[in-house]
Design a protein around this motif. Structure first.
Motif, PDB file in Angstrom:
ATOM      1  N   LEU A  35       0.707  -1.152   0.080  1.00 39.69           N
ATOM      2  CA  LEU A  35      -0.118  -0.048   0.069  1.00 39.69           C
ATOM      3  C   LEU A  35       0.647   1.163   0.051  1.00 39.69           C
ATOM      4  CD1 LEU A  35      -3.109   1.085   0.403  1.00 39.69           C
ATOM      5  CD2 LEU A  35      -2.406   1.402   2.887  1.00 39.69           C
ATOM      6  N   ARG A  36       0.672   2.244  -0.872  1.00 40.28           N
ATOM      7  CA  ARG A  36       1.187   3.404  -1.033  1.00 40.28           C
ATOM      8  C   ARG A  36       0.442   4.567  -0.330  1.00 40.28           C
ATOM      9  NH1 ARG A  36       2.646   7.891  -4.803  1.00 40.28           N
ATOM     10  NH2 ARG A  36       4.747   8.520  -4.257  1.00 40.28           N
ATOM     11  N   LEU A  37       0.935   5.257   0.649  1.00 42.95           N
ATOM     12  CA  LEU A  37       0.184   6.024   1.331  1.00 42.95           C
ATOM     13  C   LEU A  37       0.856   7.324   1.302  1.00 42.95           C
ATOM     14  CD1 LEU A  37      -1.789   6.694   3.595  1.00 42.95           C
ATOM     15  CD2 LEU A  37      -0.015   6.333   5.201  1.00 42.95           C
ATOM     16  N   THR A  38       0.113   8.649   0.812  1.00 47.07           N
ATOM     17  CA  THR A  38       0.691   9.623   0.198  1.00 47.07           C
ATOM     18  C   THR A  38      -0.327  10.673   0.931  1.00 47.07           C
ATOM     19  OG1 THR A  38      -0.640   9.747  -1.870  1.00 47.07           O
ATOM     20  CG2 THR A  38       1.705   8.999  -1.635  1.00 47.07           C
ATOM     21  N   GLY A  39       0.343  11.863   1.210  1.00 49.24           N
ATOM     22  CA  GLY A  39      -0.497  13.038   1.487  1.00 49.24           C
ATOM     23  C   GLY A  39      -0.013  13.954   2.800  1.00 49.24           C
ATOM     24  N   PRO A  40      -0.438  15.175   3.181  1.00 44.06           N
ATOM     25  CA  PRO A  40      -0.052  15.841   4.122  1.00 44.06           C
ATOM     26  C   PRO A  40      -0.488  15.168   5.645  1.00 44.06           C
ATOM     27  CG  PRO A  40      -1.272  17.161   2.558  1.00 44.06           C
ATOM     28  CD  PRO A  40      -1.520  15.761   2.209  1.00 44.06           C
ATOM     29  N   ASP A  41      -1.473  14.347   5.674  1.00 42.78           N
ATOM     30  CA  ASP A  41      -1.853  13.761   6.846  1.00 42.78           C
ATOM     31  C   ASP A  41      -1.322  12.336   7.003  1.00 42.78           C
ATOM     32  OD1 ASP A  41      -2.870  16.176   7.778  1.00 42.78           O
ATOM     33  OD2 ASP A  41      -4.861  15.473   7.280  1.00 42.78           O
ATOM     34  N   ALA A  42      -0.361  11.771   6.102  1.00 40.11           N
ATOM     35  CA  ALA A  42       0.045  10.583   6.126  1.00 40.11           C
ATOM     36  C   ALA A  42       0.880  10.077   6.994  1.00 40.11           C
ATOM     37  CB  ALA A  42       0.808  10.147   4.663  1.00 40.11           C
ATOM     38  N   LEU A  43       1.382  10.840   7.772  1.00 37.24           N
ATOM     39  CA  LEU A  43       2.641  10.634   9.074  1.00 37.24           C
ATOM     40  C   LEU A  43       1.503  10.512  10.148  1.00 37.24           C
ATOM     41  CD1 LEU A  43       5.230   9.630   9.970  1.00 37.24           C
ATOM     42  CD2 LEU A  43       5.890  12.170  10.208  1.00 37.24           C
ATOM     43  N   GLU A  44       0.687  11.732  10.181  1.00 40.40           N
ATOM     44  CA  GLU A  44      -0.272  11.766  11.378  1.00 40.40           C
ATOM     45  C   GLU A  44      -1.042  10.231  11.319  1.00 40.40           C
ATOM     46  OE1 GLU A  44      -4.075  14.412  12.833  1.00 40.40           O
ATOM     47  OE2 GLU A  44      -2.890  14.807  11.126  1.00 40.40           O
ATOM     48  N   LEU A  45      -1.573   9.937  10.377  1.00 45.01           N
ATOM     49  CA  LEU A  45      -2.430   8.553  10.275  1.00 45.01           C
ATOM     50  C   LEU A  45      -1.703   7.493  10.601  1.00 45.01           C
ATOM     51  CD1 LEU A  45      -4.711   6.994   9.715  1.00 45.01           C
ATOM     52  CD2 LEU A  45      -3.980   6.948   7.180  1.00 45.01           C
ATOM     53  N   LEU A  46      -0.421   7.437  10.426  1.00 46.04           N
ATOM     54  CA  LEU A  46       0.479   6.077  10.615  1.00 46.04           C
ATOM     55  C   LEU A  46       0.807   6.317  12.449  1.00 46.04           C
ATOM     56  CD1 LEU A  46       2.976   6.173   7.687  1.00 46.04           C
ATOM     57  CD2 LEU A  46       1.495   4.278   8.571  1.00 46.04           C
ATOM     58  N   SER A  47       1.196   7.544  12.707  1.00 50.02           N
ATOM     59  CA  SER A  47       1.389   7.744  14.106  1.00 50.02           C
ATOM     60  C   SER A  47       0.305   7.567  14.999  1.00 50.02           C
ATOM     61  CB  SER A  47       1.711   9.056  14.513  1.00 50.02           C
ATOM     62  OG  SER A  47       2.101   9.346  15.876  1.00 50.02           O
ATOM     63  N   ASP A  48      -1.299   7.503  14.549  1.00 51.99           N
ATOM     64  CA  ASP A  48      -2.400   7.244  15.341  1.00 51.99           C
ATOM     65  C   ASP A  48      -2.592   5.759  15.300  1.00 51.99           C
ATOM     66  OD1 ASP A  48      -2.887  10.040  15.839  1.00 51.99           O
ATOM     67  OD2 ASP A  48      -4.216  10.322  14.242  1.00 51.99           O
ATOM     68  N   VAL A  49      -2.262   5.202  14.254  1.00 55.98           N
ATOM     69  CA  VAL A  49      -2.709   3.736  14.223  1.00 55.98           C
ATOM     70  C   VAL A  49      -1.608   2.883  14.570  1.00 55.98           C
ATOM     71  CG1 VAL A  49      -4.578   4.089  12.467  1.00 55.98           C
ATOM     72  CG2 VAL A  49      -2.225   3.529  11.783  1.00 55.98           C
TER      73      VAL A  49
END
Length: 446
Positions: A59-73
């Motif tokens: 899965l390729r994850l991109t965008g301004p909130d990508a790192l925030e999402l990874l940190s949350d989950v």
């Protein structure tokens, strides 16, 4: 019986999985055996191997909130997470039990690639949440080249191996005219790389590496013996060492989402062994007992963070390697040639059906842990297993007993023909094999 889905049968998740009987077919270059499993096992200590993990989701994850999402989950800290670096990504549910683990690499400031089951947990929460990010499921190849001769093979096939790449970082090389990402990572405990690129280039890259590796003793790694990698290296894996913590009632919505999106079955698999319970969560594991909680930043607030902090404050069990007594193991095989009851057969070199075989670990008549991932390492000439045991019994040299055979809740005409066997075992150093993954590659040819 085929695969069992606890949401589609009138029985508990435990019963459904205990009666399942499924050999998962990954497809691709993962047959039962290539040359000989002993030869394949020796390759990552003496020469090198080429293995295929292309079946993993990408899965390729991109965008301004990508790192925030990874940190949350995810439980991982992302402080100072640089472009060009990788991580062993671990994710838990609200109770702090492991849902998934896999590999993450950072391609750019807002660009990430996830390999394995964490792809799904991440994509699910992106869909549920309010994040400015996008995902793309990709068709890629994912090969491992591991062992002392792996650098020589890459020198041959790519012009030069990426010796300047640090552990859990990546660089780029060219193989057979294709750009390939070389991630310095693997499960063999040896130097080597995961090689990743577009799926349509996989055949060219595989064949080029295999041809270049012939003079260096390269062997293709089959599914029959590949799990001995993790066993010798003390790396627990989903299905063999823990059940993904998604089978209790609170995770029904996620299971429904998985059925619509998963590329292969990620929900159920067989449960076997002498360990018995009516509660599926007893087959779950948390990052503390698996030795992964050091990834956590204490200031992070992620799914399951509060529960995990409580587990960190009061650790009950820890991961160890058990060395099974030679004579007891021999007795198990000897019983096949006797007229009396037999003991449960120990598949060689490890359980070939993809299942969690969980056996009771006992000390002085009391249960003190659960053994999983039993396997034979030809290099060390030992039967080993991983196990989570009460912390007071985790000291190397501690003597325990493994109860080998099926529990009372999993009975069939075949099972009735054998009896349980007490196997003496000794807690050993973990990892059992010396970890050379962080070796200085600049000095490897000296």
């Amino acid at each position: 019986m085929g695969e069992a889905d606890p949401d589609e049968v009138d029985e508990s998740p435990v019963s459904a999985m205990q009666t399942a009987n499924r050999r998962e077919d990954f497809g691709g270059r993962r047959p039962g055996e290539y040359t000989h499993w002993i030869e394949e096992q020796l390759s990552w200590k003496e020469t090198c191997y080429l293995g295929d993990w292309t079946f993993l989701a990408n899965l390729r994850l991109t965008g301004p909130d990508a790192l925030e999402l990874l940190s949350d989950v995810s439980i991982n800290s992302f402080d100072d997470y640089a472009v060009g670096a990788g991580k062993h990504l671990v994710q838990v549910n609200e109770d702090g039990d492991v849902v998934a683990d896999g590999v993450l690499v950072r391609e750019g400031e807002e660009e990430f690639v996830i390999h394995g089951v964490p792809s799904y947990w991440t994509a699910y929460h992106l869909e549920k949440g309010d994040y400015d990010a996008d995902t793309e499921w990709r068709d890629t190849f994912n090969f491992q080249i591991q062992g002392p001769n792996s650098l020589k093979v890459l020198d041959e096939v790519a012009g030069e191996a990426p010796r300047d790449v640090d552990f859990m970082h990546f660089g780029y090389i060219e193989i057979a005219g294709h750009d390939v990402r070389a991630v310095r990572f693997g499960m063999s405990g040896e130097i080597g790389f995961e090689l990743q690129g577009p799926g349509e280039a996989g055949e060219d890259v595989w064949n080029a590496i295999l041809e270049a590796g012939q003079e260096y003793g390269i062997r293709r790694l089959s599914v029959k013996t590949s799990a001995i990698n993790q066993l010798e290296s003390g790396i627990p894996t989903r299905i063999r060492d823990y059940v993904s913590a998604i089978l209790h009632d609170d995770m029904a919505e996620y299971r429904d989402w998985l059925r619509e999106h998963m590329h292969r079955d990620l929900i159920t698999h067989p449960l076997e062994g002498s360990f018995d319970s009516d509660d599926i969560t007893d087959w779950y594991r948390d990052p503390v007992e698996l030795g992964w909680d050091w990834y956590v930043d204490e200031d992070d607030d992620f799914i399951g963070s509060e529960a995990l902090k409580e587990k960190q404050a009061n650790p009950e069990r820890t991961l160890v390697t058990l060395e099974w007594a030679d004579e007891d193991v021999k007795t198990v095989y000897d019983s096949l040639f006797e007229t009396d009851d037999t003991y449960k057969y120990m598949d060689m070199p490890h359980q070939q059906k993809r299942a969690m075989v969980a056996d009771r670990v006992v000390k002085d008549g009391e249960d003190v842990g659960v053994a999983t991932m039993r396997g034979y390492t030809y290099y060390f000439r030992k039967m080993l297993s991983l196990a989570v045991v009460d912390t007071e019994y985790a000291e190397p040299g501690t003597e325990v007993t493994v109860l080998w055979g099926e529990g009372e809740n999993r009975r069939s005409p075949t099972v009735e023909r054998h009896v349980q066997k007490e196997v003496q075992a000794t807690v050993a150093e973990t990892p059992y094999k010396k970890d050379r993954r962080r070796a200085n590659l600049q000095e490897e040819d000296d």
